[in-house]
Enzyme design. Structure first.
Site, short mmCIF file in Angstrom:
data_model
loop_
_atom_site.label_atom_id
_atom_site.label_comp_id
_atom_site.label_asym_id
_atom_site.label_seq_id
_atom_site.Cartn_x
_atom_site.Cartn_y
_atom_site.Cartn_z
N CYS A 118 59.90 33.45 8.01
CA CYS A 118 58.87 34.23 9.03
C CYS A 118 57.90 33.74 9.68
O CYS A 118 57.21 33.32 10.80
CB CYS A 118 58.46 35.74 8.54
SG CYS A 118 57.73 36.64 10.03
N GLU A 135 65.54 36.44 11.30
CA GLU A 135 64.56 36.10 12.28
C GLU A 135 65.10 36.11 13.84
O GLU A 135 64.56 36.49 14.71
CB GLU A 135 63.98 34.66 12.03
CG GLU A 135 62.64 34.87 10.66
CD GLU A 135 61.78 35.83 11.21
OE1 GLU A 135 61.20 35.89 12.29
OE2 GLU A 135 61.18 36.54 10.43
#
Length: 227
Positions: free
Chosen positions: A135, A204
């Site tokens: 992330c 993601e």
């Protein structure tokens, strides 16, 4: 090659797909509808709330004092920086108390958080970190790649500036070193680290697709319902 060099190369597909996703491109050129950004920010606030809890779990499992301190400080920094940005953004986007009360995490946000909790609860600090690291790394790369963009929308310019800041760049240098340290320390777990990392890279990408399509729990199921 270091471990991080390897996983970055092996997961280039997900990074490139994120760079080119219409949601990200819409932030960069200023064409993203604010309603989609609002949806994203609500889901991201949910994600970050749990991300800080996963950091706390990792801190409790860390075996070295400096690791414990790092995770606790990272959790505090998210609370003070990113979540504060979310609160200000909510105000600018006109998020109401009723909307917050009625909020429900979308499938992708729920699944991503569940994946991180699984890595943290069932593994050690290194496994938790392997699931958390994609992330911030991806966001830094997005910020740096598009730092010179001029979207003409204040919220989008603030978003890009946050993730291309000097603090963000320095933070990722530390995280790269930490992940490489874990891989050197536990070579027998490299395959597992890579599995956690890859899943997070996928989620993601889903995190852009989620607001772009206004993902909800009924969306896919409804395609199979006879009307």
């Amino acid at each position: 090659m270091t471990f991080c060099d390897e996983v970055r190369q092996e997961n280039a597909l997900y990074f490139e797909a994120s760079f080119e996703h219409p949601f990200v491109q819409g932030i960069v050129d200023g064409t993203l509808p604010l309603e989609k950004f609002k949806y994203y920010m609500l889901q991201d606030a949910f994600y970050l709330k749990h991300y800080t809890k996963v950091l706390a779990i990792a801190a409790s499992k860390a075996t070295e004092a400096d690791e414990t301190l790092y995770y606790l400080q990272a959790a505090q920094n998210i609370q003070l920086a990113e979540l504060e940005m979310h609160r200000l953004t909510f105000h600018e986007l006109g998020v109401t108390g009723a909307e917050l009360e009625a909020f429900e995490p979308a499938p992708s946000a729920y699944n991503y958080v569940s994946h991180m909790y699984n890595a943290a609860y069932n593994g050690d600090a290194a496994e938790a970190f392997a699931a958390m690291f994609p992330c911030p790394w991806l966001y830094l790369e997005i910020g740096n790649r598009f730092k010179d963009a001029k979207p003409g929308v204040a919220l989008y310019e603030q978003w890009l500036a946050l993730y291309s800041s000097d603090d963000m760049n320095e933070n990722i240098k530390q995280q790269l070193a930490l992940m490489n340290h874990y891989a050197q320390q536990q070579p027998h777990k490299i395959s597992l680290f890579k599995q956690h990392f890859k899943k997070s890279c996928y989620y993601e990408w889903k995190f852009w697709e989620m607001p772009w399509t206004s993902e909800n729990w009924e969306q896919e199921v409804m395609r199979y319902v006879t009307r």
